[in-house]
Design a protein around this motif. Structure first.
Motif, PDB file in Angstrom:
ATOM      1  N   ARG A  36       1.001  -1.082  -0.052  1.00  0.00           N
ATOM      2  CA  ARG A  36      -0.055  -0.184   0.116  1.00  0.00           C
ATOM      3  C   ARG A  36       0.866   1.133  -0.064  1.00  0.00           C
ATOM      4  O   ARG A  36       0.370   2.420   0.212  1.00  0.00           O
ATOM      5  CB  ARG A  36      -0.827  -0.183   1.299  1.00  0.00           C
ATOM      6  CG  ARG A  36      -1.821  -1.152   1.392  1.00  0.00           C
ATOM      7  CD  ARG A  36      -3.148  -0.744   0.667  1.00  0.00           C
ATOM      8  NE  ARG A  36      -4.177  -1.967   1.065  1.00  0.00           N
ATOM      9  CZ  ARG A  36      -4.867  -2.557   0.051  1.00  0.00           C
ATOM     10  NH1 ARG A  36      -4.729  -2.393  -1.326  1.00  0.00           N
ATOM     11  NH2 ARG A  36      -5.837  -3.653   0.585  1.00  0.00           N
ATOM     12  N   ALA A  37       2.138   1.175  -0.363  1.00  0.00           N
ATOM     13  CA  ALA A  37       3.125   2.106  -0.538  1.00  0.00           C
ATOM     14  C   ALA A  37       2.794   3.105  -1.664  1.00  0.00           C
ATOM     15  O   ALA A  37       2.086   2.680  -2.409  1.00  0.00           O
ATOM     16  CB  ALA A  37       4.305   1.841  -0.138  1.00  0.00           C
ATOM     17  N   SER A  38       3.407   4.246  -1.241  1.00  0.00           N
ATOM     18  CA  SER A  38       3.176   5.002  -2.616  1.00  0.00           C
ATOM     19  C   SER A  38       4.081   4.674  -3.844  1.00  0.00           C
ATOM     20  O   SER A  38       4.933   4.006  -3.774  1.00  0.00           O
ATOM     21  CB  SER A  38       3.744   6.608  -2.278  1.00  0.00           C
ATOM     22  OG  SER A  38       5.017   6.430  -2.152  1.00  0.00           O
ATOM     23  N   PRO A  39       3.639   5.214  -4.925  1.00  0.00           N
ATOM     24  CA  PRO A  39       4.556   4.685  -6.266  1.00  0.00           C
ATOM     25  C   PRO A  39       5.924   5.175  -6.064  1.00  0.00           C
ATOM     26  O   PRO A  39       6.876   4.280  -6.634  1.00  0.00           O
ATOM     27  CB  PRO A  39       3.854   5.210  -7.246  1.00  0.00           C
ATOM     28  CG  PRO A  39       2.101   5.487  -6.908  1.00  0.00           C
ATOM     29  CD  PRO A  39       2.522   5.611  -5.307  1.00  0.00           C
ATOM     30  N   ALA A  40       5.959   6.228  -5.619  1.00  0.00           N
ATOM     31  CA  ALA A  40       7.459   6.813  -5.318  1.00  0.00           C
ATOM     32  C   ALA A  40       8.413   5.601  -4.562  1.00  0.00           C
ATOM     33  O   ALA A  40       9.449   5.451  -4.659  1.00  0.00           O
ATOM     34  CB  ALA A  40       7.439   8.113  -4.774  1.00  0.00           C
ATOM     35  N   TRP A  41       7.791   5.505  -3.336  1.00  0.00           N
ATOM     36  CA  TRP A  41       8.283   4.559  -2.434  1.00  0.00           C
ATOM     37  C   TRP A  41       8.494   3.187  -2.956  1.00  0.00           C
ATOM     38  O   TRP A  41       9.650   2.481  -2.906  1.00  0.00           O
ATOM     39  CB  TRP A  41       7.488   4.495  -1.035  1.00  0.00           C
ATOM     40  CG  TRP A  41       7.866   3.444  -0.119  1.00  0.00           C
ATOM     41  CD1 TRP A  41       8.700   4.008   1.111  1.00  0.00           C
ATOM     42  CD2 TRP A  41       8.047   2.268   0.305  1.00  0.00           C
ATOM     43  NE1 TRP A  41       9.216   2.801   1.920  1.00  0.00           N
ATOM     44  CE2 TRP A  41       8.640   1.746   1.393  1.00  0.00           C
ATOM     45  CE3 TRP A  41       7.541   0.862  -0.479  1.00  0.00           C
ATOM     46  CZ2 TRP A  41       9.007   0.467   1.744  1.00  0.00           C
ATOM     47  CZ3 TRP A  41       7.466  -0.104   0.097  1.00  0.00           C
ATOM     48  CH2 TRP A  41       8.317  -0.459   1.134  1.00  0.00           C
ATOM     49  N   ILE A  42       7.611   2.540  -3.778  1.00  0.00           N
ATOM     50  CA  ILE A  42       7.646   1.241  -4.358  1.00  0.00           C
ATOM     51  C   ILE A  42       9.047   1.486  -5.457  1.00  0.00           C
ATOM     52  O   ILE A  42       9.621   0.559  -5.475  1.00  0.00           O
ATOM     53  CB  ILE A  42       6.571   0.830  -5.133  1.00  0.00           C
ATOM     54  CG1 ILE A  42       5.204   0.284  -4.106  1.00  0.00           C
ATOM     55  CG2 ILE A  42       6.692  -0.233  -6.046  1.00  0.00           C
ATOM     56  CD1 ILE A  42       3.997   0.300  -4.585  1.00  0.00           C
ATOM     57  N   GLN A  43       8.912   2.447  -6.142  1.00  0.00           N
ATOM     58  CA  GLN A  43      10.146   2.680  -7.132  1.00  0.00           C
ATOM     59  C   GLN A  43      11.471   2.796  -6.438  1.00  0.00           C
ATOM     60  O   GLN A  43      12.573   1.982  -6.604  1.00  0.00           O
ATOM     61  CB  GLN A  43      10.011   3.819  -8.175  1.00  0.00           C
ATOM     62  CG  GLN A  43      11.152   3.961  -9.222  1.00  0.00           C
ATOM     63  CD  GLN A  43      11.058   5.133  -9.919  1.00  0.00           C
ATOM     64  OE1 GLN A  43       9.922   6.176  -9.654  1.00  0.00           O
ATOM     65  NE2 GLN A  43      11.746   5.246 -10.966  1.00  0.00           N
ATOM     66  N   GLN A  44      11.589   3.515  -5.304  1.00  0.00           N
ATOM     67  CA  GLN A  44      12.714   3.969  -4.589  1.00  0.00           C
ATOM     68  C   GLN A  44      13.234   2.629  -3.753  1.00  0.00           C
ATOM     69  O   GLN A  44      14.305   2.236  -3.864  1.00  0.00           O
ATOM     70  CB  GLN A  44      12.362   4.820  -3.284  1.00  0.00           C
ATOM     71  CG  GLN A  44      13.472   5.064  -2.585  1.00  0.00           C
ATOM     72  CD  GLN A  44      13.387   5.824  -1.584  1.00  0.00           C
ATOM     73  OE1 GLN A  44      12.284   6.767  -1.308  1.00  0.00           O
ATOM     74  NE2 GLN A  44      14.329   6.239  -0.543  1.00  0.00           N
ATOM     75  N   MET A  45      12.275   1.760  -3.417  1.00  0.00           N
ATOM     76  CA  MET A  45      12.707   0.654  -2.518  1.00  0.00           C
ATOM     77  C   MET A  45      12.882  -0.522  -3.581  1.00  0.00           C
ATOM     78  O   MET A  45      13.252  -1.684  -3.215  1.00  0.00           O
ATOM     79  CB  MET A  45      11.690   0.265  -1.413  1.00  0.00           C
ATOM     80  CG  MET A  45      11.342   1.184  -0.600  1.00  0.00           C
ATOM     81  SD  MET A  45      13.073   1.738   0.171  1.00  0.00           S
ATOM     82  CE  MET A  45      13.337   0.054   0.990  1.00  0.00           C
ATOM     83  N   GLY A  46      12.549  -0.571  -4.699  1.00  0.00           N
ATOM     84  CA  GLY A  46      12.987  -1.628  -5.910  1.00  0.00           C
ATOM     85  C   GLY A  46      11.807  -2.574  -5.737  1.00  0.00           C
ATOM     86  O   GLY A  46      12.117  -3.828  -6.157  1.00  0.00           O
TER      87      GLY A  46
END
Length: 155
Positions: A36-46
Motif C-alpha cells: 500500500r506504499a506510494s508509487p514513489a516508495w515502491i520505485q525507490q525501494m525496488g
C-alpha cells in the motif's frame, strides 16, 4: 482466509519472524494484502524487482533494534526459535507473549479479526508473559510511513 483479497496473506499479527536478507528478528503488528506504499516508495525501494512485486502481502513489523519496518512477505519467514522481541511499542500492540507468539490487544484483534480467530483456536493461556504499557487510542498511522522498507533488495 475468508476474504479472497487476503487469501495470499500467510502470516498473522503477533507472529515472531526473521528477515531473510537483513537477518533481523521482528514481530508482525499489521499487514496489507498488497503493498500500500506510494508509487514513489515502491520505485525507490525496488519493490517491482521482487519476484512477487507489490502484489504480495506486506507486513508492518516491530524490529528488535527498535525500528518499525514495512516488509514483503517473500522476505520474511517464521523465526526458528520464537522469543520475545524487544521493541518500545510492543506493549502498545500486544498484551502478552504466549509460548511462541504475542497476544494482540483488542484494538489489533478488531483490525485483524481472522488473526484473532486463529489465535483463539490455539493453546490456552499457560506461560503468558505480560507486556508493559497500556493500549492507547492513537491516530491510525499510514503503514507506509514506517522508518524503513525492507523489500530484500540491495539499496
Amino acid at each position: 482466509r475468508s476474504d479472497s483479497e487476503n487469501s495470499k496473506v500467510l502470516y498473522a499479527t503477533g507472529q515472531v519472524m526473521y528477515h531473510r536478507r537483513y537477518h533481523y528478528r521482528c514481530v508482525i503488528s499489521g499487514w496489507d494484502p498488497v503493498c500500500r506504499a506510494s508509487p514513489a516508495w515502491i520505485q525507490q525501494m525496488g519493490v517491482d524487482r521482487l519476484p512477487a512485486g507489490p502484489r504480495q502481502p506486506f507486513y508492518n513489523v516491530l524490529v528488535a533494534d527498535g525500528s518499525t519496518r514495512y516488509a514483503a512477505q517473500g522476505s520474511l519467514r517464521p523465526a526458528d526459535v520464537p522469543a520475545p522481541t524487544p521493541h518500545p511499542d510492543v506493549g502498545r500492540h500486544f498484551t502478552a507473549f504466549r509460548g511462541t507468539r504475542y497476544i494482540p490487544t483488542e484494538k489489533l484483534n478488531t483490525a485483524y479479526p481472522e488473526d484473532a480467530a486463529k489465535l483463539a483456536s490455539e493453546a490456552s493461556g499457560e506461560g503468558d508473559v505480560a507486556m508493559g504499557g497500556t493500549e492507547e487510542e492513537e491516530e491510525e498511522e499510514d503503514a507506509c510511513s514506517d522508518e524503513h522498507g525492507d523489500t530484500g533488495l540491495p539499496p
